[in-house]
Design an enzyme around this catalytic site. Sequence first.
Site, mmCIF file in Angstrom:
data_model
loop_
_atom_site.group_PDB
_atom_site.id
_atom_site.type_symbol
_atom_site.label_atom_id
_atom_site.label_comp_id
_atom_site.label_asym_id
_atom_site.label_seq_id
_atom_site.Cartn_x
_atom_site.Cartn_y
_atom_site.Cartn_z
ATOM 1 N N VAL A 11 45.207 35.622 35.186
ATOM 2 C CA VAL A 11 45.796 36.172 33.960
ATOM 3 C C VAL A 11 44.759 36.956 33.165
ATOM 4 O O VAL A 11 44.982 38.117 32.779
ATOM 5 C CB VAL A 11 46.412 35.039 33.102
ATOM 6 C CG1 VAL A 11 46.880 35.573 31.757
ATOM 7 C CG2 VAL A 11 47.570 34.381 33.847
ATOM 8 N N ASP A 30 33.390 35.258 30.509
ATOM 9 C CA ASP A 30 33.623 34.058 31.307
ATOM 10 C C ASP A 30 32.323 33.249 31.354
ATOM 11 O O ASP A 30 31.232 33.819 31.290
ATOM 12 C CB ASP A 30 34.061 34.438 32.737
ATOM 13 C CG ASP A 30 34.772 33.288 33.435
ATOM 14 O OD1 ASP A 30 35.991 33.387 33.660
ATOM 15 O OD2 ASP A 30 34.115 32.270 33.743
ATOM 16 N N THR A 123 49.311 28.770 29.298
ATOM 17 C CA THR A 123 50.570 28.021 29.202
ATOM 18 C C THR A 123 50.235 26.629 28.683
ATOM 19 O O THR A 123 49.639 25.821 29.392
ATOM 20 C CB THR A 123 51.245 27.957 30.585
ATOM 21 O OG1 THR A 123 51.432 29.298 31.042
ATOM 22 C CG2 THR A 123 52.589 27.236 30.507
ATOM 23 N N PHE A 165 53.841 36.238 31.889
ATOM 24 C CA PHE A 165 54.894 36.047 32.892
ATOM 25 C C PHE A 165 54.537 36.697 34.230
ATOM 26 O O PHE A 165 55.405 36.845 35.094
ATOM 27 C CB PHE A 165 56.220 36.616 32.374
ATOM 28 C CG PHE A 165 56.670 35.969 31.083
ATOM 29 C CD1 PHE A 165 57.176 34.678 31.076
ATOM 30 C CD2 PHE A 165 56.551 36.644 29.876
ATOM 31 C CE1 PHE A 165 57.565 34.060 29.889
ATOM 32 C CE2 PHE A 165 56.941 36.042 28.678
ATOM 33 C CZ PHE A 165 57.453 34.744 28.693
ATOM 34 N N LEU A 166 53.264 37.123 34.404
ATOM 35 C CA LEU A 166 52.932 37.811 35.659
ATOM 36 C C LEU A 166 52.960 36.851 36.842
ATOM 37 O O LEU A 166 52.720 35.660 36.703
ATOM 38 C CB LEU A 166 51.571 38.506 35.558
ATOM 39 C CG LEU A 166 50.271 37.705 35.432
ATOM 40 C CD1 LEU A 166 49.827 37.110 36.747
ATOM 41 C CD2 LEU A 166 49.187 38.602 34.891
ATOM 42 N N LYS A 234 57.778 30.106 27.470
ATOM 43 C CA LYS A 234 57.049 30.152 28.752
ATOM 44 C C LYS A 234 57.443 28.979 29.657
ATOM 45 O O LYS A 234 57.725 29.153 30.843
ATOM 46 C CB LYS A 234 55.546 30.167 28.492
ATOM 47 C CG LYS A 234 54.685 30.056 29.744
ATOM 48 C CD LYS A 234 54.958 31.190 30.716
ATOM 49 C CE LYS A 234 54.404 30.914 32.107
ATOM 50 N NZ LYS A 234 53.062 31.347 32.318
ATOM 51 N N GLY A 287 55.345 26.675 45.683
ATOM 52 C CA GLY A 287 53.998 26.135 45.550
ATOM 53 C C GLY A 287 53.308 26.887 44.440
ATOM 54 O O GLY A 287 53.969 27.486 43.581
ATOM 55 N N CYS A 290 51.629 27.072 39.109
ATOM 56 C CA CYS A 290 52.358 27.182 37.841
ATOM 57 C C CYS A 290 53.646 26.359 37.759
ATOM 58 O O CYS A 290 53.805 25.565 36.831
ATOM 59 C CB CYS A 290 52.691 28.640 37.558
ATOM 60 S SG CYS A 290 51.216 29.662 37.575
ATOM 61 N N ARG A 357 46.459 26.823 45.923
ATOM 62 C CA ARG A 357 46.803 25.694 45.042
ATOM 63 C C ARG A 357 48.246 25.268 45.293
ATOM 64 O O ARG A 357 49.153 26.078 45.301
ATOM 65 C CB ARG A 357 46.598 26.088 43.572
ATOM 66 C CG ARG A 357 45.117 26.112 43.192
ATOM 67 C CD ARG A 357 44.913 26.597 41.791
ATOM 68 N NE ARG A 357 45.192 28.021 41.648
ATOM 69 C CZ ARG A 357 45.144 28.686 40.505
ATOM 70 N NH1 ARG A 357 44.841 28.056 39.397
ATOM 71 N NH2 ARG A 357 45.395 29.979 40.464
#
Length: 456
Positions: A11, A30, A123, A165-166, A234, A287, A290, A357
């Site tokens: 994101v 970061d 989120t 929402f990507l 979301k 999977g 999210c 993930r």
Amino acid sequence: MRVAVIGSGHVGLTTGVCLAFCDHDTTVIDVDQSRIERLKGGQLPFFEAELGELLERARPCIHFTTDFAAATEADVCLIAVPSPTASGGGVDLSFLRSAIDSLGRVLADRRSTQPMLIVNKCTVPVGTAAMASEWLRTCLTVSAEPQGTSTASPPLFTISSAPEFLREGLAVRDTLYPDRLVFGVNSGRDEEVLRELYRPILEGSFPPLGSSSGLPTAVPGLVVTSVATAELIKYAANTFLATKLSFINEIASLSSALGTDIQSIAEGIGLDHRIGRDFLSAGIGWGGSCLGKDILALVETAREYGLPTPLLQSTMEVNEGQRGIVVRLLQEELRILKGSRIGLLGLAFKPGTDDLRDAPSLEIAGRLLSLGATVCGYDPVVQAVPLQGLELRPSAAAVAAGADALVLVTEWDEFRSISWQDLAATMRRHIFIDGRNMLQPSVLRAAGFCYRGIGG
Ligand code: UGA
């Protein structure tokens, strides 16, 4: 505008690159030094279609650093750090807390007379932005005057929510051409700043992408609402998508028992515009990082209010059952899995990404290994797998050689153009489980395979 983005995951990085592409002076921050060094050299930390090319085009407007002081004079600071499931079942907010603390250590040095608009893109449970505001105020009072509420000096910051929402694999397109934007704001001023930030996207006025094929032409919808409502939107969006998937997968099991055709059923209901065809492809279940995480978080929030969530719980249960279908089909066809050799085609949780993930491939491979099968896999982009015993092979042909069965796990496009006859010639037995209903059964049968799909 001067924009800071904290976090360089799917994101954060996509948002940062797209905002820089839209001509905002953007700094991505970061804590991971090696990731930042690689980004400075133009290397992406993960596979994401179109992002590398866009980063090159956005170069003049984008900077990478580990120094939070770089955010001090930003007009807008977006936060996009992980919010994984906590060990107790809720949401782990420690990454967000740490980002806020780091911001708190430098924000007092801000010289701008305008408050920084902090935009949460993680989120997180309803009320988190308000809580983050308190954390930041506390950081600032420890180092100086109370901020944010003081009447004597203007506030240093305000916090809003613009949920993301990507989709991975389509991240660039979803960011530049979203169906909608949601602004959760506390004031008209915050709304104005967000409108200014997203103006190029709302108006579609950024430079054209390389290929315009398949790009939406409609302008994005915009929902302006309270911060708490935006936070819940979301979760509602992701859990609705997950529920839609579990619905079609439950119908697929019935369809399988009845001998009907699940693809036609998906078409037949999906053409109703109230339902829509998207997210009606039956398969081995969802999977990724999210959908499952967000259902768990919403169930936990409802539990805090003493509210039952039977629909969400069933959605989870159906998905857990889907992965077992592959094992059951293999048992039906091969009878004895001990000593069998199974090849997995595709390992990423979906095409267009190397993300593993909560990937169905790992769970299916783990179950097959525990049942005594030998399992190998091929994926066009996955370079390593975190599962002992699952052997990575360099091609679909290498996976098929000597195998008893193939399982199509991820619907990568390149699997459409494989010569199945050539693969079949190198196999010991010829079972094909299409976990995504991607291929034509007649083609596989003509190549000599016993073909089984999901819900067929
Ligand atoms: C999901 C949402 O779709 C995004 O809108 C949201 O922004 C994102 O989560 C997030 O919260 O960050 P993502 O996890 O990238 O995006 O993946 P999806 O495209 O939603 O796919 C989820 C899973 O559903 C995949 O495993 C996919 O294979 C599966 N799926 C999808 C199906 O099994 N059938 C379908 O018809 C569609």
